[in-house]
Design an enzyme around this catalytic site. Sequence first.
Site, PDB file in Angstrom:
ATOM      1  CE  LYS A   6      -1.223   2.072   3.592  1.00 57.95           C
ATOM      2  NZ  LYS A   6      -1.722   2.511   4.915  1.00 57.95           N
ATOM      3  CB  SER A   7       3.872   2.200   1.973  1.00 50.75           C
ATOM      4  OG  SER A   7       3.309   2.046   3.257  1.00 50.75           O
ATOM      5  CB  SER A  44       7.492   5.454  10.498  1.00 47.70           C
ATOM      6  OG  SER A  44       7.427   4.404   9.565  1.00 47.70           O
ATOM      7  CD  GLU A  55       3.944  -0.170   7.917  1.00 47.08           C
ATOM      8  OE1 GLU A  55       4.270  -1.020   7.084  1.00 47.08           O
ATOM      9  OE2 GLU A  55       3.617   0.990   7.616  1.00 47.08           O
TER      10      GLU A  55
END
Length: 450
Positions: free
Chosen positions: A31-32, A214, A336
Amino acid sequence: MGDMNAPQENLWPALFAGKPLNATVVVPGSKSLSNRYLILAALGSVPVRLVGLLRSRDTELMMDALRALGVRCEIDAATDTTVTVVPPADGRFRGNTKVFCGLAGTVMRFVPGLAMFADGPVDFDGDEQAYARPMKPVLDGLQQLGATIEYHGEEGRLPFTITPPTVDPAARATPSVVSIDSSGSSQFISGLLLVGSRVPGGLELHHTGEKTPSLPHIRMTVADLRGSGVSVQADEEARVWTVRPGAVQLPNAVTVEPDLSNAAPFLGAALIAGGTVRVPHWPENTTQPGGLLPGYLKRMGAKVSFLSENGIRYCEVRGDGHIKGLGDFDLTAAGEIAPSLAAVLVFADEPTRMLGIGHLRGHETNRLEALVNEIKRIGGEARELSDGLEIVPVSSENLKPSEMETYADHRMATFAAMLGLRIKGIQVHNVATTAKTLPDFVNMWNGMLA
């Protein structure tokens, strides 16, 4: 938090393993990466073919947002994971339009930057739950670049309208200096970096917070920009990123890696249930934070191997049901995957304090509070820390089947499914929320256990 009175028909019975696993699970695209590639393709000047694009709620929301701005996203009839992105012919995005963000952080934090280059105001809205997600740092950054932000609710949150600046593009020869506190999410930094080369004179972005959450996600953004021909300098120690002005252009065709964070529930299942789980197409080198997952699982007692068969590289994880606690565990780089790791650590032999993940309070839900609630619901022991989560394992005899709440958060749904591997009788409210990033999760999970 979520609705604790969800209707019974929304309950999904999580499967109990009962025996060691032996499965190969194909994980869809990242998705990223998918949503970063969609943004970068839209910023280019010629069409880009994205192969292996994740088709999920978050990526559908991103494509719909781009369409609202005048970008064509054409889905290949032969394979719905191949999408051709055709940017506006003149490089100017459509204004006087509305963008719906749903609950997708990458949409609500990346697309506003594109509104800087629209020919009129752009309205942004989303799911009601999205109104709780912080937005102010990226919007403050856009204001510093000359945009006007009109809030229609609480300041710093959805819904809002962005009116692009009216400055002469040739009026600036030096980088615009922007300072924001991105402690709440790396997406604030990424959202500004993605459009930095289109800012007259370029962009010099300063992160004023003490910690950078992150960081691998920011490195991913930098690497993707460089892969699009953009010059980016990153001084991570000083927390300063500099983007030179210039054209953005991905290669004509880009293949999306599998989502390594979405591999976490499946590979983690090998530790909880015992047995072996393999994920194919595992990249040798990656910018995804999920690339750290095999090392984390190895620390918990898994045997991790990388195998190549017929030109395909597999990550294979083997577990024997015994799980090691990690003591103080710095998870700043890959927060995440915290819910998946938490599900494994519920069954560990020693306590674990996952640290550096205080920013998870601003995700789809307050994930730290949600994890504590759901671990206690099954009879486990957990508590929030100022910057993380402590899990203290209890005897398996004290863990009990329960109806698990997901808080409209896909990672809380997969967390609950993982617990069900070893606690017979777990039921999960609204497992359909996994469609955010794993639209076929239930079939994938059933297939792993078949």
